[in-house]
Scaffold this motif. Structure first.
Motif, short mmCIF file in Angstrom:
data_model
loop_
_atom_site.label_atom_id
_atom_site.label_comp_id
_atom_site.label_asym_id
_atom_site.label_seq_id
_atom_site.Cartn_x
_atom_site.Cartn_y
_atom_site.Cartn_z
N MET A 137 10.89 34.45 55.99
CA MET A 137 11.68 35.64 55.69
C MET A 137 12.92 35.25 54.90
O MET A 137 13.41 34.13 55.01
CB MET A 137 12.09 36.35 56.98
N LEU A 138 13.44 36.20 54.14
CA LEU A 138 14.56 35.92 53.26
C LEU A 138 15.86 36.53 53.78
O LEU A 138 15.83 37.61 54.38
CB LEU A 138 14.28 36.48 51.86
N PRO A 139 16.98 35.85 53.57
CA PRO A 139 18.28 36.46 53.89
C PRO A 139 18.39 37.80 53.16
O PRO A 139 18.14 37.89 51.96
CB PRO A 139 19.29 35.44 53.35
N GLY A 140 18.72 38.82 53.91
CA GLY A 140 18.76 40.16 53.35
C GLY A 140 17.64 41.04 53.85
O GLY A 140 17.75 42.27 53.86
N ASP A 141 16.52 40.42 54.27
CA ASP A 141 15.44 41.21 54.86
C ASP A 141 15.89 41.79 56.20
O ASP A 141 16.65 41.14 56.93
CB ASP A 141 14.20 40.34 55.06
N PRO A 142 15.43 42.97 56.56
CA PRO A 142 15.92 43.65 57.77
C PRO A 142 15.76 42.84 59.05
O PRO A 142 16.61 42.92 59.94
CB PRO A 142 15.06 44.93 57.82
#
Length: 245
Positions: A137-142
């Protein structure tokens, strides 16, 4: 001389509970975790039929993760055995459901002939470097939590860099494709370190899976900064391997 092709498809989500052939699979007795509850009715039959029409013996199919639901190799071997009966060479990289995968060395020893497993490293197929790792998962994903996800994210970024560093050193002139399971960009994260690294090594294409249903409709695809992004989750492809080269 016939030009060979590279195809891609991920998220097969197989769960055979015994050795099975390509045909005559009994959905009631041969499947541990039916995908019909997700609307994937006999999806293995659809994958098989498309695969047999498109892929030749000497072609290559890239499969970035979520291959099997199995918790241990003793069961996963049935899924890989079924895939082995399909034509073509296969290159796998891990997804977030590869619970049976604990050691790269061991799984490479287990795999049937004509299969490769890459994770934080690379292989060469048809004059192309293919580097792979799981991603995250990426920083910024919920759902991204700094306390639990940041370290995993950074580790996976490092693993991709290791793979591309080695590929660049050994084959500096070959085009590069990256296999990730998680997408390198999302509608919530318009940048990532995965993209930074791929740009720095002049990667031409990144294939990824993981996104299904409505989330697949929001997948970032197409050329971004010179890198072709493609979602290859099997349901997004209507269970048909896609030719990428």
């Amino acid at each position: 001389m016939e030009k060979l092709s590279i195809f891609a498809i991920s998220d097969l989500h197989l769960s055979f509970n015994k050795p099975v052939g390509l045909y005559d699979i009994d959905a009631q007795h041969d499947i541990e975790k039916p995908m019909s509850k997700f609307g994937w009715n006999n999806h293995y039959d659809i994958i098989r039929d498309h695969w047999l029409k498109l892929v030749s013996t000497d072609d290559t199919v890239l499969i970035p993760g979520d291959i099997s639901w199995a918790l241990k190799w003793e069961q996963a071997q049935y899924d890989f055995g079924w895939i082995a009966e399909l034509p073509g060479k296969k290159v796998f990289s891990p997804g977030n459901h590869e619970y049976y995968y604990h050691s790269k060395k061991k799984i490479r020893n287990y795999l049937p002939k004509g299969m490769e497993w890459i994770d934080a490293d690379y292989t060469c197929v048809e004059g192309v470097v293919v580097a792979g790792t799981r991603g995250w998962m990426l920083p910024g994903d919920p759902n991204f939590q700094i306390e639990t996800d940041q370290k995993i994210y950074e580790r996976q970024v490092g693993r991709l860099q290791l793979a591309l560093e080695a590929a660049q050193k050994d084959y500096p002139d070959l085009p590069k494709i990256v296999m990730l399971h998680f997408p390198p960009l999302t509608k919530h994260a318009s940048e990532s370190k995965f993209m930074e690294i791929m740009r720095s090594y002049h990667v031409t294409m990144c294939i990824y899976g993981h996104m299904h249903g409505k989330s697949a409709d929001e997948a970032i695809q197409g050329e971004i900064d010179g890198i072709e992004l493609r979602l290859v989750a099997c349901d997004a492809l209507k269970f048909c391997p896609i030719k990428i080269r």
